[in-house]
Design an enzyme around this catalytic site. Structure first.
Site, PDB file in Angstrom:
ATOM      1  N   ASP A 126       0.836  -1.201   0.000  1.00 44.13           N
ATOM      2  CA  ASP A 126       0.000   0.000   0.000  1.00 44.13           C
ATOM      3  C   ASP A 126       0.873   1.254   0.000  1.00 44.13           C
ATOM      4  O   ASP A 126       1.718   1.427   0.876  1.00 44.13           O
ATOM      5  CB  ASP A 126      -0.891   0.015   1.252  1.00 44.13           C
ATOM      6  N   TYR A 148       2.620   9.770  -0.032  1.00 42.32           N
ATOM      7  CA  TYR A 148       3.668   9.203   0.833  1.00 42.32           C
ATOM      8  C   TYR A 148       5.070   9.455   0.278  1.00 42.32           C
ATOM      9  O   TYR A 148       6.066   9.198   0.950  1.00 42.32           O
ATOM     10  CB  TYR A 148       3.471   7.689   1.050  1.00 42.32           C
ATOM     11  N   LYS A 186      -2.794   5.778  -4.484  1.00 37.86           N
ATOM     12  CA  LYS A 186      -3.967   6.644  -4.261  1.00 37.86           C
ATOM     13  C   LYS A 186      -3.827   7.999  -4.947  1.00 37.86           C
ATOM     14  O   LYS A 186      -2.736   8.573  -4.968  1.00 37.86           O
ATOM     15  CB  LYS A 186      -4.166   6.873  -2.752  1.00 37.86           C
ATOM     16  N   HIS A 206      -7.926   9.031  -2.406  1.00 40.65           N
ATOM     17  CA  HIS A 206      -7.379   9.013  -1.042  1.00 40.65           C
ATOM     18  C   HIS A 206      -8.365   9.568  -0.009  1.00 40.65           C
ATOM     19  O   HIS A 206      -8.473   9.064   1.107  1.00 40.65           O
ATOM     20  CB  HIS A 206      -6.075   9.821  -1.020  1.00 40.65           C
TER      21      HIS A 206
HETATM   22  P1  NAP Z   1      -0.141   0.935  11.826  1.00 46.01           P
HETATM   23  O1  NAP Z   1       0.177   0.037  10.709  1.00 46.01           O
HETATM   24  O2  NAP Z   1      -1.283   0.634  12.723  1.00 46.01           O
HETATM   25  O3  NAP Z   1       1.120   1.137  12.755  1.00 46.01           O
HETATM   26  C1  NAP Z   1       2.403   1.325  12.224  1.00 46.01           C
HETATM   27  C2  NAP Z   1       3.352   1.572  13.402  1.00 46.01           C
HETATM   28  O4  NAP Z   1       3.394   0.414  14.243  1.00 46.01           O
HETATM   29  C3  NAP Z   1       4.763   1.851  12.979  1.00 46.01           C
HETATM   30  O5  NAP Z   1       5.271   2.865  13.823  1.00 46.01           O
HETATM   31  C4  NAP Z   1       5.511   0.552  13.221  1.00 46.01           C
HETATM   32  O6  NAP Z   1       6.847   0.808  13.575  1.00 46.01           O
HETATM   33  C5  NAP Z   1       4.745  -0.045  14.383  1.00 46.01           C
HETATM   34  N1  NAP Z   1       4.653  -1.521  14.314  1.00 46.01           N
HETATM   35  C6  NAP Z   1       4.467  -2.285  13.208  1.00 46.01           C
HETATM   36  N2  NAP Z   1       4.374  -3.578  13.534  1.00 46.01           N
HETATM   37  C7  NAP Z   1       4.492  -3.645  14.874  1.00 46.01           C
HETATM   38  C8  NAP Z   1       4.462  -4.722  15.795  1.00 46.01           C
HETATM   39  N3  NAP Z   1       4.295  -5.975  15.391  1.00 46.01           N
HETATM   40  N4  NAP Z   1       4.636  -4.439  17.117  1.00 46.01           N
HETATM   41  C9  NAP Z   1       4.823  -3.155  17.524  1.00 46.01           C
HETATM   42  N5  NAP Z   1       4.846  -2.091  16.693  1.00 46.01           N
HETATM   43  C10 NAP Z   1       4.670  -2.338  15.372  1.00 46.01           C
HETATM   44  O7  NAP Z   1      -0.400   2.441  11.303  1.00 46.01           O
HETATM   45  P2  NAP Z   1      -0.324   3.219   9.933  1.00 46.01           P
HETATM   46  O8  NAP Z   1       1.023   3.125   9.323  1.00 46.01           O
HETATM   47  O9  NAP Z   1      -0.844   4.555  10.212  1.00 46.01           O
HETATM   48  O10 NAP Z   1      -1.391   2.460   9.001  1.00 46.01           O
HETATM   49  C11 NAP Z   1      -1.022   1.396   8.146  1.00 46.01           C
HETATM   50  C12 NAP Z   1      -0.988   1.832   6.704  1.00 46.01           C
HETATM   51  O11 NAP Z   1      -2.285   2.236   6.277  1.00 46.01           O
HETATM   52  C13 NAP Z   1      -0.142   3.070   6.412  1.00 46.01           C
HETATM   53  O12 NAP Z   1       1.246   2.799   6.466  1.00 46.01           O
HETATM   54  C14 NAP Z   1      -0.671   3.455   5.066  1.00 46.01           C
HETATM   55  O13 NAP Z   1      -0.116   2.615   4.067  1.00 46.01           O
HETATM   56  C15 NAP Z   1      -2.168   3.217   5.263  1.00 46.01           C
HETATM   57  N6  NAP Z   1      -2.918   4.430   5.706  1.00 46.01           N
HETATM   58  C16 NAP Z   1      -3.886   4.936   4.882  1.00 46.01           C
HETATM   59  C17 NAP Z   1      -4.600   6.058   5.251  1.00 46.01           C
HETATM   60  C18 NAP Z   1      -5.650   6.596   4.336  1.00 46.01           C
HETATM   61  O14 NAP Z   1      -6.087   7.743   4.522  1.00 46.01           O
HETATM   62  N7  NAP Z   1      -6.094   5.831   3.352  1.00 46.01           N
HETATM   63  C19 NAP Z   1      -4.383   6.677   6.494  1.00 46.01           C
HETATM   64  C20 NAP Z   1      -3.407   6.127   7.324  1.00 46.01           C
HETATM   65  C21 NAP Z   1      -2.695   5.006   6.928  1.00 46.01           C
HETATM   66  P3  NAP Z   1       8.109   0.056  12.828  1.00 46.01           P
HETATM   67  O15 NAP Z   1       8.052   0.465  11.382  1.00 46.01           O
HETATM   68  O16 NAP Z   1       9.277   0.593  13.548  1.00 46.01           O
HETATM   69  O17 NAP Z   1       7.868  -1.414  13.024  1.00 46.01           O
END
Ligand code: NAP
Length: 341
Positions: free
Chosen positions: A55, A60, A89, A122
């Site tokens: 994704d 980004y 997106k 997006h």
């Molecule tokens: P997330 O995936 O819930 O959390 C990511 C964070 O958690 C990172 O800081 C990562 O750090 C840490 N992490 C990952 N695996 C872990 C584990 N097993 N144990 C502990 N910590 C862990 O949050 P997100 O990045 O906000 O959301 C995921 C993805 O969704 C985004 O990257 C993006 O691609 C997409 N997104 C889309 C939108 C939208 O508007 N469509 C909005 C937000 C996000 P490390 O990298 O250091 O492991």
């Protein structure tokens, strides 16, 4: 839609979307990963670990890094294009019918592929277009909203991308129930997917039910609570980050299954046929995040996790300054009150 099959070599299971195409249930998120060395290494490790769903977004600013690694793996014959599921997106400043094709073609060039598997709008909100690179245009410290955004007209332009073979599937992100219904009323090609916040404290049930009614698959962003989220000054809004991995119920279930809290949070969603895209650039954590298909949560586990839902109060992505003044603002949180446990 919820027809799940296990595919040969891949480490994940799949959702069959309403167009018959399959989306791997676990993908790699990449928001806030714009350091080229870091994201390229993470992508290598993710591909080695069995990830095939990736994704990204124009916003980004890492599509070119992903593209380099995809090209390397494809040229070396380590993966076939049809095995990859690449999602990107349309940014807010291109939320206009006349800009959709141009922005998708730029993404394809950076990703070094001829088509994406899923192209998402997006947000339902548009910003004033000033130039291709000015993704969040600001004037006098304020975001320049384009209040004339026409989500139906943009959707027609999205459909044209499927016709042109530039996107296998198209979908939406951050649309509320009414906006989903409006798109469904006029769509020739219905959205195959909606990407929205879904996590244990904010299970987003009403929106998910509407998506299910229309056979739109759901992909959860922030499935771990987005613990690494930075406060961006342009949002102008403070937010608290839910401490999901420290929740006593999550920890207790993790202990019982000899898994980590992160694996339980992801499994909870995947077991309900919700795709997840946890972001990690840490090789150990990203491996852990996809290794969730060797156990099942019991009905009691599922009920306990369902019980952690805080409804709207658990929503943790607040939106941006003045967003509520945009006619297509999908939700707005005046004050974020996600409690830390
Ligand atoms: P997330 O995936 O819930 O959390 C990511 C964070 O958690 C990172 O800081 C990562 O750090 C840490 N992490 C990952 N695996 C872990 C584990 N097993 N144990 C502990 N910590 C862990 O949050 P997100 O990045 O906000 O959301 C995921 C993805 O969704 C985004 O990257 C993006 O691609 C997409 N997104 C889309 C939108 C939208 O508007 N469509 C909005 C937000 C996000 P490390 O990298 O250091 O492991």
């Amino acid at each position: 839609m919820s027809n799940i099959v296990i595919e040969g070599k891949s480490k994940t299971k799949f959702i069959t979307m309403n167009n018959g195409l399959k989306m791997p249930l676990v993908g790699l998120g990449s928001w806030q990963s714009d350091n080229p060395e870091e994201i390229e290494l993470a992508l290598e490790k993710a591909l080695e670990a069995g990830y095939r769903h990736f994704d990204t977004a124009t916003l980004y600013k890492n599509e070119d890094s992903l593209g380099k690694v995809f090209r390397r793996w494809l040229d070396q014959g380590k993966v076939k294009r049809e095995e990859l599921f690449i999602v990107t997106k349309l940014p807010w400043n291109a939320m206009r019918p006349d800009l959709v094709e141009k922005f998708l073609k730029s993404s394809l060039a950076r990703l070094q592929v001829k088509y994406v598997d899923l192209y998402l709008t997006h947000w339902p909100i548009g910003l004033i277009y000033t130039s291709d690179d000015d993704l969040i245009p600001m004037k006098d410290g304020k975001i320049m909203y384009d209040k004339t955004t026409d989500i139906e007209a943009v959707w027609k332009a999205m459909e044209a991308q499927v016709d042109a073979g530039l996107a296998k599937s198209i979908g939406i992100s951050n649309y509320n129930i009414k906006q989903v219904e409006r798109i469904m009323k006029m769509a020739r090609i219905p959205p195959a997917n909606q990407q929205v916040e879904v996590q244990t404290y904010f299970q987003n049930k009403a929106l998910r039910q509407v998506c299910e009614k229309y056979n739109i698959s759901v992909c959860a962003y922030g499935p771990l609570g987005s613990p690494g989220r930075k406060t961006y000054s342009f949002t102008g809004i403070e937010f608290n980050i839910p401490d999901l991995m420290d929740d006593p119920v999550v920890k207790d279930i993790a202990k019982k299954h000899s898994k980590t809290p992160g694996q339980i949070l992801l499994k909870f969603l995947v077991q309900q046929n919700i795709a997840v895209i946890p972001k990690s650039t840490n090789p150990e954590r990203l491996k852990m995040n996809i290794n969730i298909f060797d156990f099942e949560l019991t009905q009691v586990d599922m009920r306990r996790l369902e019980g952690l839902d805080k409804g709207e109060a658990g929503r943790s992505f607040p939106g941006f300054t003045d967003m509520k003044e945009h006619p297509e603002c999908p939700w707005f949180m005046e004050k974020v009150s996600t409690p830390r446990r």
